[in-house]
Scaffold this motif. Structure first.
Motif, mmCIF file in Angstrom:
data_model
loop_
_atom_site.group_PDB
_atom_site.id
_atom_site.type_symbol
_atom_site.label_atom_id
_atom_site.label_comp_id
_atom_site.label_asym_id
_atom_site.label_seq_id
_atom_site.Cartn_x
_atom_site.Cartn_y
_atom_site.Cartn_z
ATOM 1 N N LEU A 116 0.825 -1.215 0.000
ATOM 2 C CA LEU A 116 0.000 0.000 0.000
ATOM 3 C C LEU A 116 0.858 1.263 0.000
ATOM 4 O O LEU A 116 0.503 2.266 -0.634
ATOM 5 C CB LEU A 116 -0.938 -0.012 1.213
ATOM 6 C CG LEU A 116 -2.025 -1.097 1.163
ATOM 7 C CD1 LEU A 116 -2.848 -1.081 2.436
ATOM 8 C CD2 LEU A 116 -2.915 -0.914 -0.061
ATOM 9 N N ALA A 117 2.000 1.207 0.699
ATOM 10 C CA ALA A 117 2.898 2.373 0.701
ATOM 11 C C ALA A 117 3.462 2.603 -0.697
ATOM 12 O O ALA A 117 3.554 3.755 -1.160
ATOM 13 C CB ALA A 117 4.031 2.165 1.704
ATOM 14 N N GLY A 118 3.810 1.539 -1.374
ATOM 15 C CA GLY A 118 4.312 1.663 -2.745
ATOM 16 C C GLY A 118 3.262 2.214 -3.686
ATOM 17 O O GLY A 118 3.559 3.018 -4.584
ATOM 18 N N LYS A 119 2.008 1.773 -3.495
ATOM 19 C CA LYS A 119 0.923 2.288 -4.333
ATOM 20 C C LYS A 119 0.705 3.783 -4.083
ATOM 21 O O LYS A 119 0.438 4.550 -5.019
ATOM 22 C CB LYS A 119 -0.373 1.520 -4.039
ATOM 23 C CG LYS A 119 -0.382 0.117 -4.610
ATOM 24 C CD LYS A 119 -1.544 -0.699 -4.102
ATOM 25 C CE LYS A 119 -2.862 -0.303 -4.688
ATOM 26 N NZ LYS A 119 -3.086 -0.722 -6.061
ATOM 27 N N ALA A 120 0.818 4.199 -2.820
ATOM 28 C CA ALA A 120 0.628 5.620 -2.490
ATOM 29 C C ALA A 120 1.720 6.468 -3.140
ATOM 30 O O ALA A 120 1.448 7.549 -3.693
ATOM 31 C CB ALA A 120 0.628 5.814 -0.980
ATOM 32 N N ILE A 121 2.963 5.990 -3.096
ATOM 33 C CA ILE A 121 4.076 6.726 -3.712
ATOM 34 C C ILE A 121 3.856 6.817 -5.217
ATOM 35 O O ILE A 121 4.014 7.884 -5.823
ATOM 36 C CB ILE A 121 5.414 6.040 -3.381
ATOM 37 C CG1 ILE A 121 5.731 6.190 -1.894
ATOM 38 C CG2 ILE A 121 6.546 6.607 -4.224
ATOM 39 C CD1 ILE A 121 6.899 5.346 -1.430
ATOM 40 N N ARG A 122 3.486 5.704 -5.825
ATOM 41 C CA ARG A 122 3.270 5.681 -7.276
ATOM 42 C C ARG A 122 2.111 6.605 -7.667
ATOM 43 O O ARG A 122 2.160 7.302 -8.685
ATOM 44 C CB ARG A 122 2.981 4.243 -7.720
ATOM 45 C CG ARG A 122 2.973 4.046 -9.197
ATOM 46 C CD ARG A 122 4.373 4.116 -9.768
ATOM 47 N NE ARG A 122 4.313 4.052 -11.207
ATOM 48 C CZ ARG A 122 5.125 4.707 -12.012
ATOM 49 N NH1 ARG A 122 6.075 5.483 -11.512
ATOM 50 N NH2 ARG A 122 5.028 4.591 -13.308
ATOM 51 N N GLY A 123 1.041 6.609 -6.853
ATOM 52 C CA GLY A 123 -0.104 7.490 -7.115
ATOM 53 C C GLY A 123 0.288 8.956 -7.017
ATOM 54 O O GLY A 123 -0.172 9.795 -7.802
ATOM 55 N N ALA A 124 1.149 9.280 -6.053
ATOM 56 C CA ALA A 124 1.599 10.668 -5.899
ATOM 57 C C ALA A 124 2.428 11.097 -7.096
ATOM 58 O O ALA A 124 2.313 12.239 -7.574
ATOM 59 C CB ALA A 124 2.415 10.819 -4.610
ATOM 60 N N VAL A 125 3.268 10.190 -7.630
ATOM 61 C CA VAL A 125 4.077 10.504 -8.817
ATOM 62 C C VAL A 125 3.155 10.789 -9.996
ATOM 63 O O VAL A 125 3.332 11.766 -10.737
ATOM 64 C CB VAL A 125 5.049 9.341 -9.128
ATOM 65 C CG1 VAL A 125 5.659 9.492 -10.505
ATOM 66 C CG2 VAL A 125 6.136 9.246 -8.079
#
Length: 134
Positions: A116-125
């Motif tokens: 989920l943390a990786g998805k949040a970072i990718r979504g922010a990018v």
């Protein structure tokens, strides 16, 4: 896992036949190929293995439960006989192998949080790629 039972040669019927294919004059006068016949139902194999073999999807197993193997690879009768017996043993070994049942597992809490943390970072990018607002 325990190994598959060995095939007793007394339960196997061999018959010498003439081999097919090239070989010149020798192929017409010498019976060097082997037909192996093995009756599954009359064998001393365990009942569970007999059932697995009878249900096995193999063209070499007839409807009445007899395995027929033709060996003509070698030029000598004893070698073809040994080859046919080895192929029969390989068939029994394959039928005796029972794959281990797969147990479903759940992902750990840490792996879920990392995902989920990786998805949040990718979504922010990706959100940062939008049009610039002033």
């Amino acid at each position: 896992m325990k190994p598959a039972p060995r095939i007793d040669e007394a339960e196997v019927e061999f018959s010498a036949i003439r081999a097919q294919g090239a070989g010149g004059q020798n192929v017409n006068k010498v019976s060097n190929a082997v037909h192996l016949r093995f009756d599954i139902r009359a064998s001393s194999l365990p009942d569970t293995l007999k059932e697995r073999l009878l249900a096995w999807p193999d063209a070499r197993i007839s409807a009445d439960g007899v395995v027929v193997i033709k060996a003509q690879e070698h030029r000598s009768l004893p070698m073809n006989r040994a080859d046919a017996l080895a192929r029969l043993q390989a068939l029994v070994d394959a039928a005796a192998f029972v794959p281990k049942a797969r147990r479903a597992t759940k992902p750990t809490r840490g792996s879920q949080q990392r995902r989920l943390a990786g998805k949040a970072i990718r979504g922010a990018v990706k959100a940062g790629r939008g049009p610039v607002k002033e």
